[in-house]
Design an enzyme around this catalytic site. Structure first.
Site, PDB file in Angstrom:
ATOM      1  N   SER A   1       8.231   6.612  10.762  1.00 43.83           N
ATOM      2  CA  SER A   1       9.462   7.339  10.439  1.00 43.83           C
ATOM      3  C   SER A   1       9.961   6.903   9.073  1.00 43.83           C
ATOM      4  O   SER A   1       9.899   5.719   8.730  1.00 43.83           O
ATOM      5  CB  SER A   1      10.562   6.998  11.451  1.00 43.83           C
ATOM      6  OG  SER A   1      10.117   7.138  12.779  1.00 43.83           O
TER       7      SER A   1
ATOM      8  N   ASN B   1      13.740   3.845   3.963  1.00 46.80           N
ATOM      9  CA  ASN B   1      12.761   2.876   4.450  1.00 46.80           C
ATOM     10  C   ASN B   1      11.696   3.618   5.242  1.00 46.80           C
ATOM     11  O   ASN B   1      11.964   4.663   5.827  1.00 46.80           O
ATOM     12  CB  ASN B   1      13.467   1.875   5.378  1.00 46.80           C
ATOM     13  CG  ASN B   1      12.533   0.828   5.938  1.00 46.80           C
ATOM     14  OD1 ASN B   1      11.674   0.286   5.215  1.00 46.80           O
ATOM     15  ND2 ASN B   1      12.653   0.532   7.223  1.00 46.80           N
TER      16      ASN B   1
ATOM     17  N   ASP C   1      16.971  -0.571  11.163  1.00 44.86           N
ATOM     18  CA  ASP C   1      16.095   0.539  11.576  1.00 44.86           C
ATOM     19  C   ASP C   1      16.827   1.594  12.409  1.00 44.86           C
ATOM     20  O   ASP C   1      16.214   2.284  13.230  1.00 44.86           O
ATOM     21  CB  ASP C   1      14.877   0.020  12.372  1.00 44.86           C
ATOM     22  CG  ASP C   1      14.026  -0.944  11.566  1.00 44.86           C
ATOM     23  OD1 ASP C   1      13.984  -0.789  10.335  1.00 44.86           O
ATOM     24  OD2 ASP C   1      13.428  -1.850  12.167  1.00 44.86           O
TER      25      ASP C   1
ATOM     26  N   ARG D   1      12.998  -8.083   4.741  1.00 41.87           N
ATOM     27  CA  ARG D   1      14.249  -8.835   4.721  1.00 41.87           C
ATOM     28  C   ARG D   1      15.367  -7.911   5.184  1.00 41.87           C
ATOM     29  O   ARG D   1      15.433  -6.764   4.752  1.00 41.87           O
ATOM     30  CB  ARG D   1      14.506  -9.290   3.279  1.00 41.87           C
ATOM     31  CG  ARG D   1      15.454 -10.412   3.123  1.00 41.87           C
ATOM     32  CD  ARG D   1      15.209 -11.096   1.804  1.00 41.87           C
ATOM     33  NE  ARG D   1      14.024 -11.930   1.863  1.00 41.87           N
ATOM     34  CZ  ARG D   1      13.981 -13.132   2.428  1.00 41.87           C
ATOM     35  NH1 ARG D   1      15.058 -13.649   2.950  1.00 41.87           N
ATOM     36  NH2 ARG D   1      12.867 -13.829   2.439  1.00 41.87           N
TER      37      ARG D   1
ATOM     38  N   SER E   1       0.826  -1.220   0.000  1.00 40.04           N
ATOM     39  CA  SER E   1       0.000   0.000   0.000  1.00 40.04           C
ATOM     40  C   SER E   1       0.859   1.267   0.000  1.00 40.04           C
ATOM     41  O   SER E   1       0.472   2.286  -0.590  1.00 40.04           O
ATOM     42  CB  SER E   1      -0.982   0.005   1.180  1.00 40.04           C
ATOM     43  OG  SER E   1      -0.321   0.160   2.403  1.00 40.04           O
TER      44      SER E   1
ATOM     45  N   GLU F   1       1.114   7.063   6.974  1.00 40.09           N
ATOM     46  CA  GLU F   1       2.312   6.572   6.273  1.00 40.09           C
ATOM     47  C   GLU F   1       2.196   6.897   4.785  1.00 40.09           C
ATOM     48  O   GLU F   1       3.172   7.274   4.137  1.00 40.09           O
ATOM     49  CB  GLU F   1       2.460   5.053   6.434  1.00 40.09           C
ATOM     50  CG  GLU F   1       2.769   4.593   7.838  1.00 40.09           C
ATOM     51  CD  GLU F   1       3.109   3.112   7.884  1.00 40.09           C
ATOM     52  OE1 GLU F   1       3.699   2.583   6.938  1.00 40.09           O
ATOM     53  OE2 GLU F   1       2.758   2.466   8.891  1.00 40.09           O
TER      54      GLU F   1
ATOM     55  N   HIS G   1       9.224   3.001   8.501  1.00 41.30           N
ATOM     56  CA  HIS G   1       9.119   2.087   9.643  1.00 41.30           C
ATOM     57  C   HIS G   1       7.980   2.567  10.544  1.00 41.30           C
ATOM     58  O   HIS G   1       7.901   3.765  10.854  1.00 41.30           O
ATOM     59  CB  HIS G   1      10.442   2.087  10.416  1.00 41.30           C
ATOM     60  CG  HIS G   1      10.415   1.178  11.599  1.00 41.30           C
ATOM     61  ND1 HIS G   1      10.521  -0.199  11.474  1.00 41.30           N
ATOM     62  CD2 HIS G   1      10.265   1.431  12.918  1.00 41.30           C
ATOM     63  CE1 HIS G   1      10.450  -0.742  12.677  1.00 41.30           C
ATOM     64  NE2 HIS G   1      10.295   0.214  13.566  1.00 41.30           N
TER      65      HIS G   1
END
Ligand code: GRF
Length: 232
Positions: free
Chosen positions: A141, A112, A150, A96, A18, A179, A114
């Site tokens: 974030s 990324n 992370d 992963r 999404s 997000e 998170h």
């Protein structure tokens, strides 16, 4: 890349995708500042991969089981990514852990999203852990990826309040639409400003970022920046 062609990004997913769809929407609406050149998944059956293909995006599946070890898998992944010559590589629910060689190859270009207010709650099950810790706020974030999971420098966050009767699912449901705003806004920022990672410090237009940007306070939903951004 041909002159006049928008920069390209590659999105890596493992599941429903999404956030990838939100990035694609922002690109199609013309304000992201980039085109999604490909969506790559480590799972051929990822729902998000079919959705991306239906939306007309190039899709690639590169599965670990088709490679003898992690190095070979990550090598195949980087060959596929590099073939699209992306300016940024966006992890969006890519489940992963990537090794240091892979991560360092894309240093400053690999980001990324998170679902926590990093540096709190790295890793999995963040919604449950926020409730267990009795915290009153939660969020998501977007950060640069570094070899520690992370733990890379955080570019921007979005916050939500935690209610007394919240559940992990309720938190996830409330956070996800945010997000979907945070990720494209942060990528638009990266694409439209000079953003550099120098010694694990983020510089935007040559100014060191003191604190992560907050969506709707420092960072507009289209990636625009408040004048005195990041000064706390
Ligand atoms: C999101 O919650 C994202 O923050 C996390 O994984 C989830 C991916 O969801 N990294 P989707 O596949 O983008 O729907």
């Amino acid at each position: 890349m041909n002159p006049g062609e928008p920069p390209r990004i590659v999105v890596l997913i493992s599941g429903r995708g999404s956030n990838c769809q939100a990035l694609h929407r922002a690109s199609a609406e013309g304000w992201l500042g980039a085109r999604i050149a490909a969506v790559i998944s480590d799972r051929a059956d990822a729902a998000g991969l079919s959705l991306a293909a239906e939306a007309g995006l190039d899709t690639v599946a590169i599965e670990p089981k088709s490679h003898p070890d992690r190095d070979a898998f990550e090598h195949a992944l980087s060959v596929a990514i590099d073939g699209f010559e992306p300016r940024y590589v966006a992890l969006a629910g890519f489940m992963r852990v990537l090794g240091p060689d892979f991560v360092n190859r894309y240093r400053g270009r690999l980001i990324n999203i998170h679902p926590s207010l990093l540096p709190r709650h790295r890793g999995l099950a963040t919604h449950r852990r926020v409730l267990e810790a009795g915290e009153s706020e939660h969020g998501a974030s977007v950060h640069f990826v570094t070899p520690d999971l992370d733990a890379g420098p955080v570019i921007a966050r979005v916050r939500i309040e935690v209610d007394d009767n919240d559940t992990p699912d309720a938190l996830a449901d409330r956070l996800l639409p945010l997000e979907h705003r945070l990720y494209p806004a942060t990528l638009a920022l990266l694409l439209n400003h000079q953003v550099e990672l120098r010694d694990d410090e983020i510089h935007i237009d040559n100014q060191a970022l003191q604190d992560p940007l907050l969506l709707d306070r420092d960072l507009g939903r289209d990636g625009s920046l408040r004048d005195d951004f990041g000064t706390g």
